[in-house]
Motif scaffolding. Structure first.
Motif, PDB file in Angstrom:
ATOM      1  N   ASN A 117       0.795  -1.217   0.000  1.00  0.00           N
ATOM      2  CA  ASN A 117       0.000   0.000   0.000  1.00  0.00           C
ATOM      3  C   ASN A 117       0.828   1.268   0.000  1.00  0.00           C
ATOM      4  O   ASN A 117       0.318   2.350   0.233  1.00  0.00           O
ATOM      5  N   GLY A 118       2.116   1.150  -0.247  1.00  0.00           N
ATOM      6  CA  GLY A 118       2.959   2.330  -0.294  1.00  0.00           C
ATOM      7  C   GLY A 118       3.494   2.741   1.057  1.00  0.00           C
ATOM      8  O   GLY A 118       4.163   3.760   1.178  1.00  0.00           O
ATOM      9  N   GLY A 119       3.200   1.975   2.103  1.00  0.00           N
ATOM     10  CA  GLY A 119       3.729   2.279   3.428  1.00  0.00           C
ATOM     11  C   GLY A 119       5.077   1.613   3.610  1.00  0.00           C
ATOM     12  O   GLY A 119       5.890   1.575   2.703  1.00  0.00           O
ATOM     13  N   GLU A 120       5.309   1.055   4.803  1.00  0.00           N
ATOM     14  CA  GLU A 120       6.547   0.321   5.014  1.00  0.00           C
ATOM     15  C   GLU A 120       6.313  -0.788   6.020  1.00  0.00           C
ATOM     16  O   GLU A 120       5.437  -0.692   6.882  1.00  0.00           O
ATOM     17  N   ALA A 121       7.061  -1.858   5.885  1.00  0.00           N
ATOM     18  CA  ALA A 121       6.942  -2.981   6.804  1.00  0.00           C
ATOM     19  C   ALA A 121       7.421  -2.562   8.189  1.00  0.00           C
ATOM     20  O   ALA A 121       8.424  -1.872   8.331  1.00  0.00           O
ATOM     21  N   ALA A 122       6.688  -2.967   9.199  1.00  0.00           N
ATOM     22  CA  ALA A 122       7.024  -2.587  10.563  1.00  0.00           C
ATOM     23  C   ALA A 122       8.058  -3.541  11.148  1.00  0.00           C
ATOM     24  O   ALA A 122       7.973  -4.754  10.973  1.00  0.00           O
ATOM     25  N   LEU A 123       9.025  -2.963  11.831  1.00  0.00           N
ATOM     26  CA  LEU A 123      10.013  -3.765  12.539  1.00  0.00           C
ATOM     27  C   LEU A 123       9.602  -3.887  13.999  1.00  0.00           C
ATOM     28  O   LEU A 123       9.063  -2.941  14.577  1.00  0.00           O
ATOM     29  N   PRO A 124       9.865  -5.038  14.646  1.00  0.00           N
ATOM     30  CA  PRO A 124       9.628  -5.144  16.087  1.00  0.00           C
ATOM     31  C   PRO A 124      10.447  -4.090  16.824  1.00  0.00           C
ATOM     32  O   PRO A 124      11.507  -3.662  16.341  1.00  0.00           O
ATOM     33  N   ALA A 125       9.976  -3.668  17.980  1.00  0.00           N
ATOM     34  CA  ALA A 125      10.633  -2.586  18.728  1.00  0.00           C
ATOM     35  C   ALA A 125      12.103  -2.883  18.992  1.00  0.00           C
ATOM     36  O   ALA A 125      12.969  -2.005  18.846  1.00  0.00           O
ATOM     37  N   HIS A 126      12.418  -4.138  19.360  1.00  0.00           N
ATOM     38  CA  HIS A 126      13.814  -4.449  19.674  1.00  0.00           C
ATOM     39  C   HIS A 126      14.696  -4.383  18.432  1.00  0.00           C
ATOM     40  O   HIS A 126      15.867  -3.994  18.517  1.00  0.00           O
ATOM     41  N   GLU A 127      14.137  -4.736  17.275  1.00  0.00           N
ATOM     42  CA  GLU A 127      14.905  -4.654  16.042  1.00  0.00           C
ATOM     43  C   GLU A 127      15.102  -3.196  15.632  1.00  0.00           C
ATOM     44  O   GLU A 127      16.161  -2.817  15.116  1.00  0.00           O
ATOM     45  N   LEU A 128      14.087  -2.379  15.883  1.00  0.00           N
ATOM     46  CA  LEU A 128      14.207  -0.964  15.566  1.00  0.00           C
ATOM     47  C   LEU A 128      15.275  -0.309  16.440  1.00  0.00           C
ATOM     48  O   LEU A 128      16.058   0.530  15.969  1.00  0.00           O
ATOM     49  N   ASP A 129      15.325  -0.711  17.705  1.00  0.00           N
ATOM     50  CA  ASP A 129      16.368  -0.197  18.599  1.00  0.00           C
ATOM     51  C   ASP A 129      17.757  -0.576  18.086  1.00  0.00           C
ATOM     52  O   ASP A 129      18.692   0.235  18.121  1.00  0.00           O
ATOM     53  N   ARG A 130      17.887  -1.814  17.617  1.00  0.00           N
ATOM     54  CA  ARG A 130      19.177  -2.257  17.078  1.00  0.00           C
ATOM     55  C   ARG A 130      19.539  -1.465  15.828  1.00  0.00           C
ATOM     56  O   ARG A 130      20.707  -1.122  15.612  1.00  0.00           O
ATOM     57  N   LEU A 131      18.532  -1.168  15.020  1.00  0.00           N
ATOM     58  CA  LEU A 131      18.761  -0.407  13.799  1.00  0.00           C
ATOM     59  C   LEU A 131      19.282   0.996  14.126  1.00  0.00           C
ATOM     60  O   LEU A 131      20.213   1.495  13.480  1.00  0.00           O
ATOM     61  N   VAL A 132      18.704   1.609  15.135  1.00  0.00           N
ATOM     62  CA  VAL A 132      19.167   2.932  15.569  1.00  0.00           C
ATOM     63  C   VAL A 132      20.616   2.833  16.059  1.00  0.00           C
ATOM     64  O   VAL A 132      21.460   3.677  15.721  1.00  0.00           O
ATOM     65  N   ASP A 133      20.899   1.813  16.844  1.00  0.00           N
ATOM     66  CA  ASP A 133      22.272   1.638  17.357  1.00  0.00           C
ATOM     67  C   ASP A 133      23.273   1.446  16.213  1.00  0.00           C
ATOM     68  O   ASP A 133      24.392   1.974  16.262  1.00  0.00           O
ATOM     69  N   GLU A 134      22.879   0.694  15.195  1.00  0.00           N
ATOM     70  CA  GLU A 134      23.773   0.458  14.055  1.00  0.00           C
ATOM     71  C   GLU A 134      24.063   1.764  13.315  1.00  0.00           C
ATOM     72  O   GLU A 134      25.208   2.037  12.928  1.00  0.00           O
ATOM     73  N   HIS A 135      23.029   2.578  13.115  1.00  0.00           N
ATOM     74  CA  HIS A 135      23.225   3.870  12.452  1.00  0.00           C
ATOM     75  C   HIS A 135      24.116   4.782  13.300  1.00  0.00           C
ATOM     76  O   HIS A 135      24.959   5.505  12.766  1.00  0.00           O
ATOM     77  N   GLU A 136      23.920   4.733  14.598  1.00  0.00           N
ATOM     78  CA  GLU A 136      24.728   5.583  15.470  1.00  0.00           C
ATOM     79  C   GLU A 136      26.195   5.170  15.430  1.00  0.00           C
ATOM     80  O   GLU A 136      27.095   6.024  15.459  1.00  0.00           O
ATOM     81  N   ALA A 137      26.451   3.871  15.349  1.00  0.00           N
ATOM     82  CA  ALA A 137      27.838   3.394  15.268  1.00  0.00           C
ATOM     83  C   ALA A 137      28.516   3.901  13.993  1.00  0.00           C
ATOM     84  O   ALA A 137      29.692   4.279  14.002  1.00  0.00           O
ATOM     85  N   ILE A 138      27.767   3.928  12.900  1.00  0.00           N
ATOM     86  CA  ILE A 138      28.302   4.460  11.642  1.00  0.00           C
ATOM     87  C   ILE A 138      28.611   5.942  11.802  1.00  0.00           C
ATOM     88  O   ILE A 138      29.689   6.429  11.417  1.00  0.00           O
TER      89      ILE A 138
END
Length: 242
Positions: A186-207
């Motif tokens: 529908n043009g939105g985006e697939a939702a990530l579980p909260a813990h995976e989203l937290d990991r994603l933020v941490d990965e971006h911050e490390a970069i």
């Protein structure tokens, strides 16, 4: 309403279905070179999809050299040229194979982009990168869609290389850059579980931290690790979706 036929489009997103339907209409002569395609609103009604889906389908046709948007006039069909295998023309992120192919390619290219950004960034580019990360983190914390902010972060890194080809590469990938956006019909985006989203933020911050520290090897390693973990995340998301 000319809705895509589910019996012939299993495994494809709505963007891919609408794109294929428009290509078929063009091939069958419904539109001739120089013709103006129906408006975005008309196509939305015809296919029963969102405006975002129609826009991305038109973008795919433009990438294929089939149509040309003209400001204030609409989208027009171009003269047909000899068949040309254009880069990424058949990427379908509903397929695990396409998904992994794109992430492997990004790992190679964006790893070096992060390394170059660590060495070449200007103060202004570093500020833009920080802003992009903060926007991404804010969206994640608020439970809002993060794909656009995610894309902006990667674009900011590409710009910080001070080599315009990296930015052109990301623009060429388009929606394929952030698979969780292209995976949803529908043009939105697939939702990530909260813990995976937290990991994603941490990965971006490390970069970000590695780039700020001017750590060439660390930035390359952080980006590659992020994209390798993304492969695992998206494999899991596709399994869950099925």
């Amino acid at each position: 309403m000319n809705t895509p036929d589910p019996s012939t489009s299993q495994g494809k997103t709505l963007v891919a279905q609408v794109t294929d339907a428009l290509r078929s209409q063009i091939a069958k002569g419904r539109y001739n070179p120089g013709d103006r395609l129906p408006s975005e609103a008309q196509l939305t009604q015809e296919f029963g999809v969102s405006r975002t889906v129609v826009r991305e389908a038109i973008a795919a046709l433009r990438s294929d050299g089939l149509v040309e948007p003209r400001q204030g006039a609409g989208v027009f069909l171009l003269e047909r040229s000899a068949p040309d295998r254009r880069p990424f023309h058949n990427v379908d992120l509903a397929r695990v194979s396409s998904l992994i192919e794109m992430l492997e390619l990004r790992t190679a290219v964006e790893g070096d982009a992060a390394a170059l950004a660590a060495l070449r960034r200007s103060p202004g580019q570093e500020g833009k990168l920080i802003e992009a990360f903060d926007a991404f983190r804010t969206c994640a914390a608020a439970g809002k869609p993060t794909a656009e902010a995610d894309f902006a972060f990667h674009v900011a890194i590409a710009e910080a290389t001070n080599n315009p080809r990296f930015g052109e590469f990301l623009e060429m990938l388009g929606p394929a850059l952030i698979p969780r956006r292209a995976m949803v019909e529908n043009g939105g985006e697939a939702a990530l579980p909260a813990h995976e989203l937290d990991r994603l933020v941490d990965e971006h911050e490390a970069i970000l931290i590695a780039i700020q520290n001017g750590d060439e090897d660390g930035a390359r390693s952080a980006m590659r690790e992020h994209l390798r973990k993304s492969q695992t995340r998206y494999r899991s998301m596709l399994r869950t979706a099925r």
